[in-house]
Design an enzyme around this catalytic site. Structure first.
Site, PDB file in Angstrom:
ATOM      1  N   GLU A 141      -3.451   5.651   4.218  1.00 36.26           N
ATOM      2  CA  GLU A 141      -2.863   4.716   3.092  1.00 36.26           C
ATOM      3  C   GLU A 141      -3.960   4.589   2.140  1.00 36.26           C
ATOM      4  O   GLU A 141      -5.152   4.662   2.462  1.00 36.26           O
ATOM      5  CB  GLU A 141      -2.761   3.289   4.165  1.00 36.26           C
TER       6      GLU A 141
ATOM      7  N   THR B 191      -9.418   5.515  15.887  1.00 35.48           N
ATOM      8  CA  THR B 191      -8.230   5.321  15.565  1.00 35.48           C
ATOM      9  C   THR B 191      -8.064   5.016  13.955  1.00 35.48           C
ATOM     10  O   THR B 191      -7.218   5.592  13.250  1.00 35.48           O
ATOM     11  CB  THR B 191      -7.426   4.151  16.493  1.00 35.48           C
TER      12      THR B 191
ATOM     13  N   GLY C 249       0.494  -3.874  15.026  1.00 35.04           N
ATOM     14  CA  GLY C 249       1.817  -3.474  14.568  1.00 35.04           C
ATOM     15  C   GLY C 249       1.666  -3.400  12.895  1.00 35.04           C
ATOM     16  O   GLY C 249       1.432  -4.453  12.635  1.00 35.04           O
ATOM     17  N   ASP C 250       1.426  -2.230  12.677  1.00 38.09           N
ATOM     18  CA  ASP C 250       0.919  -2.309  11.024  1.00 38.09           C
ATOM     19  C   ASP C 250       1.608  -0.950  10.239  1.00 38.09           C
ATOM     20  O   ASP C 250       1.171  -0.815   9.523  1.00 38.09           O
ATOM     21  CB  ASP C 250      -0.483  -2.536  10.832  1.00 38.09           C
TER      22      ASP C 250
ATOM     23  N   VAL D 285      -0.835  -6.959   8.887  1.00 41.64           N
ATOM     24  CA  VAL D 285      -0.726  -5.654   8.757  1.00 41.64           C
ATOM     25  C   VAL D 285      -1.913  -5.286   8.119  1.00 41.64           C
ATOM     26  O   VAL D 285      -2.471  -3.822   8.088  1.00 41.64           O
ATOM     27  CB  VAL D 285       0.379  -5.065   8.001  1.00 41.64           C
TER      28      VAL D 285
ATOM     29  N   ARG E  92       0.693  -1.395   0.101  1.00 36.59           N
ATOM     30  CA  ARG E  92       0.022   0.122   0.242  1.00 36.59           C
ATOM     31  C   ARG E  92       1.003   1.216   0.068  1.00 36.59           C
ATOM     32  O   ARG E  92       2.058   1.095   0.635  1.00 36.59           O
ATOM     33  CB  ARG E  92      -0.881   0.101   1.101  1.00 36.59           C
TER      34      ARG E  92
ATOM     35  N   GLN F 135     -11.551  -2.591  17.607  1.00 37.40           N
ATOM     36  CA  GLN F 135     -11.573  -3.752  16.858  1.00 37.40           C
ATOM     37  C   GLN F 135     -11.917  -5.148  17.723  1.00 37.40           C
ATOM     38  O   GLN F 135     -12.162  -6.152  17.177  1.00 37.40           O
ATOM     39  CB  GLN F 135     -10.068  -4.154  16.386  1.00 37.40           C
TER      40      GLN F 135
ATOM     41  N   LYS G 179     -19.497  12.187 -25.771  1.00 35.88           N
ATOM     42  CA  LYS G 179     -18.631  13.234 -25.976  1.00 35.88           C
ATOM     43  C   LYS G 179     -18.953  14.463 -25.624  1.00 35.88           C
ATOM     44  O   LYS G 179     -18.243  15.730 -25.661  1.00 35.88           O
ATOM     45  CB  LYS G 179     -18.121  13.112 -27.425  1.00 35.88           C
TER      46      LYS G 179
ATOM     47  N   LYS H 154      -8.686   0.775  -0.926  1.00 36.26           N
ATOM     48  CA  LYS H 154      -9.257   1.283   0.436  1.00 36.26           C
ATOM     49  C   LYS H 154      -8.715   2.785   0.783  1.00 36.26           C
ATOM     50  O   LYS H 154      -7.401   2.738   0.500  1.00 36.26           O
ATOM     51  CB  LYS H 154      -9.303   0.295   1.404  1.00 36.26           C
TER      52      LYS H 154
ATOM     53  N   LYS I 274       5.982   0.607  14.357  1.00 36.10           N
ATOM     54  CA  LYS I 274       4.665   0.639  15.383  1.00 36.10           C
ATOM     55  C   LYS I 274       4.790  -1.031  15.416  1.00 36.10           C
ATOM     56  O   LYS I 274       4.056  -1.322  14.410  1.00 36.10           O
ATOM     57  CB  LYS I 274       3.501   0.997  14.605  1.00 36.10           C
TER      58      LYS I 274
HETATM   59  P1  NAD Z   1      -8.487   1.679  19.325  1.00 33.55           P
HETATM   60  O1  NAD Z   1      -7.441   2.900  19.568  1.00 33.55           O
HETATM   61  O2  NAD Z   1      -9.714   1.538  19.282  1.00 33.55           O
HETATM   62  O3  NAD Z   1      -8.024   0.396  20.483  1.00 33.55           O
HETATM   63  C1  NAD Z   1      -6.692   0.192  20.930  1.00 33.55           C
HETATM   64  C2  NAD Z   1      -6.540  -0.215  22.194  1.00 33.55           C
HETATM   65  O4  NAD Z   1      -5.045  -0.574  22.543  1.00 33.55           O
HETATM   66  C3  NAD Z   1      -6.850   0.965  23.304  1.00 33.55           C
HETATM   67  O5  NAD Z   1      -8.070   0.731  24.055  1.00 33.55           O
HETATM   68  C4  NAD Z   1      -5.498   1.186  24.104  1.00 33.55           C
HETATM   69  O6  NAD Z   1      -5.782   1.714  25.559  1.00 33.55           O
HETATM   70  C5  NAD Z   1      -4.836   0.066  23.860  1.00 33.55           C
HETATM   71  N1  NAD Z   1      -3.681  -0.166  24.193  1.00 33.55           N
HETATM   72  C6  NAD Z   1      -2.742   0.692  23.732  1.00 33.55           C
HETATM   73  N2  NAD Z   1      -1.364   0.388  24.278  1.00 33.55           N
HETATM   74  C7  NAD Z   1      -1.663  -0.984  24.803  1.00 33.55           C
HETATM   75  C8  NAD Z   1      -0.849  -1.643  25.679  1.00 33.55           C
HETATM   76  N3  NAD Z   1       0.634  -1.353  25.869  1.00 33.55           N
HETATM   77  N4  NAD Z   1      -1.290  -2.825  26.577  1.00 33.55           N
HETATM   78  C9  NAD Z   1      -2.715  -3.124  26.277  1.00 33.55           C
HETATM   79  N5  NAD Z   1      -3.435  -2.204  25.554  1.00 33.55           N
HETATM   80  C10 NAD Z   1      -2.905  -1.368  24.844  1.00 33.55           C
HETATM   81  O7  NAD Z   1      -7.838   1.100  18.121  1.00 33.55           O
HETATM   82  P2  NAD Z   1      -8.315  -0.238  17.126  1.00 33.55           P
HETATM   83  O8  NAD Z   1      -9.174   0.431  16.066  1.00 33.55           O
HETATM   84  O9  NAD Z   1      -8.943  -1.369  18.026  1.00 33.55           O
HETATM   85  O10 NAD Z   1      -7.165  -1.022  16.336  1.00 33.55           O
HETATM   86  C11 NAD Z   1      -6.099  -1.565  17.128  1.00 33.55           C
HETATM   87  C12 NAD Z   1      -4.972  -1.643  16.346  1.00 33.55           C
HETATM   88  O11 NAD Z   1      -4.962  -2.530  15.199  1.00 33.55           O
HETATM   89  C13 NAD Z   1      -4.301  -0.463  15.689  1.00 33.55           C
HETATM   90  O12 NAD Z   1      -2.928  -0.365  15.922  1.00 33.55           O
HETATM   91  C14 NAD Z   1      -4.610  -0.685  14.176  1.00 33.55           C
HETATM   92  O13 NAD Z   1      -3.741   0.252  13.509  1.00 33.55           O
HETATM   93  C15 NAD Z   1      -4.649  -1.983  13.968  1.00 33.55           C
HETATM   94  N6  NAD Z   1      -5.417  -2.746  13.022  1.00 33.55           N
HETATM   95  C16 NAD Z   1      -4.717  -3.543  12.429  1.00 33.55           C
HETATM   96  C17 NAD Z   1      -5.549  -4.381  11.045  1.00 33.55           C
HETATM   97  C18 NAD Z   1      -4.956  -5.090  10.388  1.00 33.55           C
HETATM   98  O14 NAD Z   1      -5.291  -5.611   9.401  1.00 33.55           O
HETATM   99  N7  NAD Z   1      -3.652  -5.751  10.868  1.00 33.55           N
HETATM  100  C19 NAD Z   1      -6.942  -3.722  10.945  1.00 33.55           C
HETATM  101  C20 NAD Z   1      -7.311  -2.550  11.666  1.00 33.55           C
HETATM  102  C21 NAD Z   1      -6.505  -2.102  12.667  1.00 33.55           C
END
Ligand code: NAD
Length: 360
Positions: A56, A84, A229-230, A298, A45, A140, A334, A69, A234
């Site tokens: 992205e 987020t 982590g993505d 990711v 991406r 999520q 046209k 997307k 991160k």
């Molecule tokens: P969100 O911000 O709604 O929730 C993330 C949660 O993680 C928060 O409640 C926060 O308090 C918690 N958190 C942060 N640091 C922490 C730690 N050290 N220990 C425990 N909890 C901790 O975000 P979201 O929409 O739920 O997304 C979560 C993650 O998933 C994001 O980083 C997002 O980029 C990633 N994501 C990845 C995919 C994929 O396909 N791989 C898809 C969607 C989202």
């Protein structure tokens, strides 16, 4: 006209078929598309990074349909009442280049991520896994819980988030929908949640090389589903976990995972398997009971392609789906400028007015 699925329409679809069934059906679609991996024109991406996050664009095509997307990831957003991750996307016809569907993809991303997570675990976790730790209880998390309850038969969920309100929210929501036979246990730390778990799913959001899971937490046979982590810089797993001799690391699309995944912490020649090889049976997802398996996700464009095509089919089967006049509809293609000429008589298209002017 272009079909349109907004948040409200998707809520309607989910209310009528149920989120668990939607995720399960979508999993079938995603698996089928991963099985025809070579048919896709794939690219990592395109990401625009900023101090607070990333925006992205994720394009892909199978030669017949094209999709992209738009998605952001801003871990600091929740502090100002924003999500987020938000997203929308387009499904288009390759032969004409015409868009067919414009859809919300924020809820859909959560659904497809849960589908992908459960699909990977089906191939990689030990058969009979019953206990899962869910670390990160934000947007999520409910979707992950629903998918694992439905598709893997998880019976105990151990919950941890550094924000206790997030865990309370997750618990409340899961109790509200009542997932039969699922025990929920809020834990005081990641280590407590992970102890004795068959599967560990991490969906935390923090823009740094976080050490959510450290080597001493990992037991033989565990499956780690690392989804949070993505982005460059991160990550969620301590790199020593990936260096274990008994570890198998599976990624979605290697060129993208090298930049964005947990494996960004390792040299470029570190061996990984692409999920397409696992789903096709060319490579095992797990070789034996004691192996530690890591799905380093990711998020890949193919999963959104599958979701958009699935949504489009559902939308077409429903009565009263909305359509947008995103594209001009012309009798003479046209004569685009005809749209700007003085209003034609009621019911007439601009071209009729032009014809009138030219041939009074
Ligand atoms: P969100 O911000 O709604 O929730 C993330 C949660 O993680 C928060 O409640 C926060 O308090 C918690 N958190 C942060 N640091 C922490 C730690 N050290 N220990 C425990 N909890 C901790 O975000 P979201 O929409 O739920 O997304 C979560 C993650 O998933 C994001 O980083 C997002 O980029 C990633 N994501 C990845 C995919 C994929 O396909 N791989 C898809 C969607 C989202």
């Amino acid at each position: 006209m272009v079909d349109y699925i907004g948040v409200e329409a998707l809520q309607g679809i989910l209310a009528s078929m149920g989120s668990a069934a939607f995720i399960e059906d979508l999993t079938t679609e995603i698996a089928a598309d991963y099985r025809r991996w070579d048919e896709f024109d794939k690219t990592a991406r395109h990401a625009h990074y900023s101090p607070g996050g990333v925006i992205e664009l994720m394009p892909i095509s199978d030669g017949r349909r094209y999709s992209f997307k738009y998605v952001n990831g801003h871990p600091g957003n929740t502090a100002s009442g924003r999500l987020t991750v938000t997203a929308f996307g387009v499904l288009a016809d390759v032969d004409t280049g015409y868009p067919l569907l414009l859809s919300e993809l924020t809820l859909t991303t959560a659904l497809r991520t849960a589908a992908m997570s459960a699909l990977a675990a089906r191939h990689m976790a030990r058969p009979g896994s019953k206990v899962m730790a869910l670390i990160g209880n934000g947007a999520q998390s409910e979707f992950q819980a629903i998918a694992f309850h439905r598709m893997l038969g998880i019976r105990e969920l151990r919950l941890f988030d550094i924000d206790p309100k997030a865990t309370a929210k997750l618990r409340h929501n899961l109790q509200a929908i009542g997932l039969g036979g699922l025990q929920l246990r809020a834990c005081g730390s990641t280590a407590e949640a992970v102890r004795g778990a068959d599967i560990v799913t991490t969906v935390t959001a923090d823009k740094r090389n976080a050490l959510i899971i450290t080597p001493e937490m990992v037991q033989p046979g565990m499956h780690l589903n690392a989804f949070g982590g993505d982005c460059p810089g991160k990550t969620e797993l301590h790199p020593d976990i990936l260096r274990r001799p008994d570890v198998r690391v599976v990624v979605e699309f290697e060129p993208q995972a090298r930049v964005e995944g947990e494996i960004q912490q390792l040299p470029a020649d570190f061996a990984v398997t692409e999920f397409a090889q696992v789903v096709s049976g060319a490579m095992p997802g797990r070789a034996h009971e004691a192996e530690v398996t890591v799905f380093d996700s990711v998020g890949f464009a193919l999963e959104d392609f599958s979701a958009l095509r699935f949504l489009h089919r559902l939308q077409r089967q429903r009565a009263g789906g909305r359509r947008l006049d995103l594209l001009p509809e012309l009798i003479d293609p046209k004569n685009l400028f005809g749209l700007l000429l003085p209003a034609a008589p009621a019911g007439a298209r601009p071209e009729a007015r032009v014809a009138e002017l030219l041939d009074p």
